[in-house]
Design a protein around this motif. Structure first.
Motif, PDB file in Angstrom:
ATOM      1  N   THR A   1     -21.119   4.256  18.459  1.00 18.06           N
ATOM      2  CA  THR A   1     -22.206   4.909  17.719  1.00 18.06           C
ATOM      3  C   THR A   1     -23.564   4.289  17.996  1.00 18.06           C
ATOM      4  OG1 THR A   1     -21.698   3.469  15.827  1.00 18.06           O
ATOM      5  CG2 THR A   1     -20.672   5.664  15.876  1.00 18.06           C
ATOM      6  N   GLN A   2     -23.584   2.996  18.411  1.00 18.85           N
ATOM      7  CA  GLN A   2     -24.882   2.359  18.632  1.00 18.85           C
ATOM      8  C   GLN A   2     -25.479   2.665  20.001  1.00 18.85           C
ATOM      9  OE1 GLN A   2     -22.228  -0.048  18.088  1.00 18.85           O
ATOM     10  NE2 GLN A   2     -22.607  -0.820  16.009  1.00 18.85           N
ATOM     11  N   VAL A   3     -24.697   3.272  20.897  1.00 19.66           N
ATOM     12  CA  VAL A   3     -25.184   3.469  22.256  1.00 19.66           C
ATOM     13  C   VAL A   3     -26.234   4.578  22.290  1.00 19.66           C
ATOM     14  CG1 VAL A   3     -23.432   5.187  22.916  1.00 19.66           C
ATOM     15  CG2 VAL A   3     -24.435   3.717  24.665  1.00 19.66           C
ATOM     16  N   ASN A   4     -27.200   4.395  23.175  1.00 19.59           N
ATOM     17  CA  ASN A   4     -28.277   5.370  23.379  1.00 19.59           C
ATOM     18  C   ASN A   4     -28.252   5.764  24.868  1.00 19.59           C
ATOM     19  OD1 ASN A   4     -30.546   6.931  23.483  1.00 19.59           O
ATOM     20  ND2 ASN A   4     -31.987   5.250  23.109  1.00 19.59           N
ATOM     21  N   ILE A   5     -27.736   6.939  25.162  1.00 18.10           N
ATOM     22  CA  ILE A   5     -27.589   7.375  26.553  1.00 18.10           C
ATOM     23  C   ILE A   5     -28.469   8.586  26.807  1.00 18.10           C
ATOM     24  CG2 ILE A   5     -25.975   8.080  28.362  1.00 18.10           C
ATOM     25  CD1 ILE A   5     -23.713   6.909  26.752  1.00 18.10           C
ATOM     26  N   ALA A   6     -29.269   8.505  27.886  1.00 21.67           N
ATOM     27  CA  ALA A   6     -30.131   9.625  28.270  1.00 21.67           C
ATOM     28  C   ALA A   6     -29.710  10.126  29.645  1.00 21.67           C
ATOM     29  CB  ALA A   6     -31.593   9.180  28.305  1.00 21.67           C
ATOM     30  N   LEU A   7     -29.530  11.432  29.757  1.00 20.30           N
ATOM     31  CA  LEU A   7     -29.204  12.046  31.050  1.00 20.30           C
ATOM     32  C   LEU A   7     -30.437  12.767  31.566  1.00 20.30           C
ATOM     33  CD1 LEU A   7     -27.137  12.769  33.249  1.00 20.30           C
ATOM     34  CD2 LEU A   7     -26.510  14.775  31.885  1.00 20.30           C
ATOM     35  N   GLU A   8     -30.910  12.360  32.732  1.00 24.26           N
ATOM     36  CA  GLU A   8     -32.154  12.912  33.281  1.00 24.26           C
ATOM     37  C   GLU A   8     -31.904  13.445  34.688  1.00 24.26           C
ATOM     38  OE1 GLU A   8     -34.905   9.708  33.184  1.00 24.26           O
ATOM     39  OE2 GLU A   8     -34.998   9.618  30.973  1.00 24.26           O
TER      40      GLU A   8
END
Length: 453
Positions: free
Chosen positions: A322-329
Motif C-alpha cells: 500500500t505504501q508504494v508509489n508507481i508511475a507508468l509513463e
C-alpha cells in the motif's frame, strides 16, 4: 589406417594416374608419329619405283630395276601395269607381299592405301603417266626398336615416379601433419582439471591458428561454465546451510531445556517455520532458474502487449504494497499498438517485471518507482527507475550472476537469484537487460526488446 598413410596413398594414387596417363599418351603419340614417318618414306620409295617403271616402259632392255634403302629392312616391291599384270622386270627381289584383286581395286579407287602384311608395313599407290599400281612394304626394324626402348623407359620412369612420389608424399605429409599431431597431443592433455591451459598460436600456420583460437574460445566458455557451476553449487550449499543451521540451533536449544513453556515452544516453532519457508523459497527459485535454462524461444508464442502486462502488474503490486508509489509513463505515445507487442510467454514476462518492480520498491528510499516505456523504429524499452543507494561499480558487472548480492543488499533478505531469473526470461524472449546508475541516486534497470516486423 591413420590419416597420414591414407593421405599418402591417396596422393600417390592421384599422381600415379597422371603419370600413367602421361606416359601412355607419349608412347601412343610416338607410335603414331613413327608409323606416319615410315609411311612417308614408303611413299617416297613408291615414287622412285614409278619413275623406274616409266624408264622401263620407254626402254625395257636397259632397266635393271634394283630398289633399296639402307634404313628399310626387308624391302618388298610389286608393280602392276594398267591391266593389273605383275611387272617383274623392274626389280630383282622376290616380293612376299600378299595381295588380291579387291585390294588393287581399292587402291585404284582411293589412289593410296596403307595396310599391314605380317611384320611389314605397306603402302599401295595408284600412279598415272604411265598408269600403274605400286605396292611397297618393309619392316621398320629401327623405328620399332626405338619404340620398344621408349616403352621400357616410360615403364621404368612411371615405376620410379610412383615410388619417389610415395616416398616424398609420405615425408611431406609427415611434415604437414606434424603440427597437427602436436596440436592433437596438446588437446589430449587438457581435461576438466586444467581448463586454464590454452593452445599456443605462434607455432602454427594460419589455418591451425584459427582452429586453435576457436578451441581456446571453447575452453574459455567451458571454464566459465565450470566456474559458474562450482560457484552455483557453493552458494546454493551456503544458502541452504544457513536456514538448516538455524533450524538445528533452535531445535537443540529447545530440546536442552526441560522447563520450556508453551509460549517459548510457540516461538521456536514460528522461527522454524520461517526457516522452512526460506528454504522453500530458495528451492523454488533454484527450480525456476533450472527450468528457464531449458526453455527456448518459440515464434508460436502468442502476441503480448507489454503495456497491458505492466498496467495489470502495477495494479496488483499497489494492492499488495500500500505504501508504494508507481508511475507508468510513455517517453512518446506510440502510433501503433503493435510497437509494444512481442511473441512471448505471458506468465514468464509477468514474473520478470514483477521481480524488477518489487526489487525497485525493496531498495528504494522513498517507495517511488517510475516505469517508462520508450519505443523507436527497431526496439522498445522499459525503464524501471527508483531512488536509492547506487550499486557499486565493481558489483555492476556481477549483478545478474546467481547468488551474487551487492554491498547495498547485505542488510536485505534474499538469495541473489531474482535478477538471474529476470535476465534468463528476458534473454529467452531475445531481449537484453542492463543496469545504469543515474544522477541524484537514481537506479535504472532497462529491458529492451526488438519490435516485431
Amino acid at each position: 589406417m591413420n590419416a597420414k598413410l591414407r593421405f599418402t596413398l591417396l596422393f600417390s594414387a592421384l599422381v600415379s594416374i597422371v603419370v600413367v596417363l602421361s606416359g601412355t599418351t607419349i608412347y601412343f603419340l610416338y607410335a603414331q608419329t613413327r608409323k606416319q614417318v615410315f609411311n612417308d618414306r614408303l611413299t617416297a620409295q613408291a615414287v622412285k619405283v614409278h619413275r623406274l617403271y616409266r624408264s622401263y616402259i620407254a626402254n625395257p632392255k636397259e632397266t635393271t630395276g634394283l630398289i633399296s634403302d639402307d634404313n628399310m629392312f626387308d624391302l618388298q616391291v610389286v608393280v602392276f601395269n594398267s591391266n593389273l599384270d605383275n611387272v617383274k622386270l623392274i626389280t630383282n627381289q622376290k616380293s612376299s607381299i600378299r595381295f588380291n584383286q579387291s585390294l588393287l581395286f581399292d587402291i585404284q579407287k582411293k589412289k593410296q592405301v596403307s595396310f599391314a602384311d605380317g611384320i611389314h608395313e605397306c603402302v599401295g599407290i595408284s600412279f598415272s603417266d604411265p598408269n600403274c599400281i605400286v605396292l611397297i612394304g618393309a619392316f621398320d626394324k629401327y623405328g620399332l626398336t626405338k619404340q620398344e626402348q621408349l616403352k621400357n623407359i616410360i615403364i621404368l620412369a612411371i615405376a620410379a615416379g610412383i615410388l619417389s612420389t610415395a616416398v616424398i608424399a609420405f615425408i611431406f605429409i609427415g611434415q604437414v601433419t606434424k603440427p597437427l599431431n602436436k596440436f592433437n597431443s596438446q588437446m589430449e592433455r587438457i581435461s576438466e582439471s586444467n581448463l586454464n591451459e590454452r593452445m599456443p598460436l605462434a607455432n602454427y600456420d594460419t589455418d591451425l591458428n584459427r582452429t586453435a583460437q576457436a578451441f581456446n574460445a571453447m575452453l574459455d566458455r567451458l571454464q566459465q561454465a565450470f566456474e559458474f557451476q562450482k560457484s552455483f553449487v557453493h552458494h546454493a550449499s551456503h544458502e541452504l546451510r544457513t536456514p538448516l543451521a538455524s533450524m538445528l540451533s533452535h531445535t537443540e536449544a529447545a530440546l536442552s531445556r526441560d522447563d520450556l513453556t508453551l509460549e517459548e515452544a510457540k516461538k521456536v516453532l514460528v522461527s522454524l517455520k520461517e526457516d522452512q519457508q526460506e528454504m522453500i523459497d530458495l528451492t523454488n527459485s533454484l527450480l525456476l532458474l533450472s527450468q528457464y535454462a531449458k526453455l527456448t524461444y518459440s515464434t508460436d508464442w502468442p502476441l503480448i502487449r507489454i503495456d497491458e502486462i505492466l498496467y495489470e502488474l502495477i495494479t496488483a503490486i499497489k494492492r499488495a504494497f500500500t505504501q508504494v508509489n508507481i508511475a507508468l509513463e510513455f517517453a512518446q505515445v506510440p502510433d501503433d499498438e503493435m510497437m509494444l507487442s512481442l511473441h512471448g510467454n505471458d506468465a514468464l514476462l509477468r514474473s520478470a517485471f514483477r521481480n524488477l518492480i518489487k526489487n525497485a520498491y525493496q531498495y528504494s528510499t522513498n517507495q517511488r518507482i517510475v516505469v517508462t516505456i520508450d519505443a523507436d523504429a527497431q526496439y522498445f524499452k522499459i525503464h524501471i527507475d527508483n531512488q536509492g543507494q547506487h550499486v557499486a561499480a565493481a558489483d555492476q558487472e556481477r549483478l545478474f550472476i546467481p547468488f551474487f548480492r551487492g554491498q547495498n543488499a547485505q542488510r536485505k533478505k534474499g538469495f541473489g537469484l531474482g535478477l538471474s531469473i529476470v535476465k534468463r526470461i528476458v534473454e529467452l524472449h531475445q531481449g537484453t537487460i542492463n543496469y545504469t546508475a543515474l544522477s541524484e541516486n537514481i537506479n535504472r534497470f532497462t529491458v529492451q526488446f526488438k519490435r516485431i516486423s
